[in-house]
Design a protein around this motif. Sequence first.
Motif, PDB file in Angstrom:
ATOM      1  N   LEU A  53     -28.577   4.554   8.081  1.00  0.00           N
ATOM      2  CA  LEU A  53     -28.068   3.802   6.941  1.00  0.00           C
ATOM      3  C   LEU A  53     -29.109   2.773   6.522  1.00  0.00           C
ATOM      4  O   LEU A  53     -29.622   2.023   7.358  1.00  0.00           O
ATOM      5  N   ILE A  54     -29.417   2.744   5.237  1.00  0.00           N
ATOM      6  CA  ILE A  54     -30.292   1.711   4.684  1.00  0.00           C
ATOM      7  C   ILE A  54     -29.419   0.672   3.996  1.00  0.00           C
ATOM      8  O   ILE A  54     -28.721   0.971   3.027  1.00  0.00           O
ATOM      9  N   ASP A  55     -29.438  -0.553   4.515  1.00  0.00           N
ATOM     10  CA  ASP A  55     -28.718  -1.721   4.013  1.00  0.00           C
ATOM     11  C   ASP A  55     -27.191  -1.594   4.142  1.00  0.00           C
ATOM     12  O   ASP A  55     -26.517  -1.020   3.288  1.00  0.00           O
ATOM     13  N   ALA A  56     -26.684  -2.158   5.225  1.00  0.00           N
ATOM     14  CA  ALA A  56     -25.233  -2.291   5.407  1.00  0.00           C
ATOM     15  C   ALA A  56     -24.805  -3.540   4.636  1.00  0.00           C
ATOM     16  O   ALA A  56     -24.541  -4.599   5.203  1.00  0.00           O
ATOM     17  N   ALA A  57     -24.761  -3.415   3.328  1.00  0.00           N
ATOM     18  CA  ALA A  57     -24.714  -4.585   2.455  1.00  0.00           C
ATOM     19  C   ALA A  57     -23.357  -5.293   2.462  1.00  0.00           C
ATOM     20  O   ALA A  57     -23.297  -6.524   2.463  1.00  0.00           O
ATOM     21  N   LEU A  88     -23.435  -5.570   8.396  1.00  0.00           N
ATOM     22  CA  LEU A  88     -24.269  -5.133   9.516  1.00  0.00           C
ATOM     23  C   LEU A  88     -23.528  -5.238  10.845  1.00  0.00           C
ATOM     24  O   LEU A  88     -23.528  -4.299  11.650  1.00  0.00           O
ATOM     25  N   ALA A  89     -22.897  -6.381  11.095  1.00  0.00           N
ATOM     26  CA  ALA A  89     -22.207  -6.568  12.376  1.00  0.00           C
ATOM     27  C   ALA A  89     -21.103  -5.536  12.561  1.00  0.00           C
ATOM     28  O   ALA A  89     -20.940  -4.969  13.655  1.00  0.00           O
ATOM     29  N   VAL A 115     -26.542 -10.471  14.746  1.00  0.00           N
ATOM     30  CA  VAL A 115     -26.863  -9.145  15.262  1.00  0.00           C
ATOM     31  C   VAL A 115     -28.349  -9.096  15.604  1.00  0.00           C
ATOM     32  O   VAL A 115     -29.189  -9.311  14.727  1.00  0.00           O
ATOM     33  N   PRO A 116     -28.717  -8.825  16.844  1.00  0.00           N
ATOM     34  CA  PRO A 116     -30.138  -8.737  17.187  1.00  0.00           C
ATOM     35  C   PRO A 116     -30.819  -7.572  16.458  1.00  0.00           C
ATOM     36  O   PRO A 116     -30.271  -6.471  16.380  1.00  0.00           O
TER      37      PRO A 116
END
Length: 227
Positions: A53-57, A88-89, A115-116
Amino acid sequence: MTGAENYTGDVKPGDAPQTRRLAQLTITKVAVDPQTSNNCYLLRCSSTGDQVLIDAAAEPDALLPLIGDSGVTQVVTTHQHWDHHRALAAVVGATGAEVVAGIPDADAITAQTGVPVTRAVKQGDTVAVGDCNLEVIAIAGHTPGSIALLYDDPGGHPHLFTGDSLFPGGVGNTFGDEGAFAQLIDDVETKVFQRLPDETWFYPGHGGDSTLGAERPHLAEWRARGW
């Protein structure tokens, strides 16, 4: 979802995703959040089924069903701005995906999301989507660690995911910073336009897609206007 023959790249929040099927890679584009209208891209390897996935916006309730039971091996965040990583998280928590971002933006993304970033990347690194590879292109200016991702389709033309560094009609916002604009327009010109052919299709972080050929005649105009 639409097949490659119907793909336009014109999606708005609330629209159904659009899907483009290449020989080895499937690209699904969805727009989230009516306020910011961010694009998210789910890439799937045709032979292995692995997904990135590109960008979990935003809107994990939309992204997670799109991802489905196959999960994602990696979530790539194109840059540190808040509107590109609000889900993202949730996505990483549900999938256990590796988190990828450009080195100069990695700490900021972790600070903002909790999120690391498990893999910080630089120019020339690759991100695997199963048997397919995305090449990292570092494009500073919009943020110090913005990255684009290049898929050079062996059976067709290149595909470039540009985050907020390149849009139809110009480069990304540099918020009045002349030095940042100079860096951005230089990087876009040398690393993208001087290298890749006109038929390269690019997918930005907001709005519709375009090709480098459609935008190339306007490079001097963008540089002269300063945005």
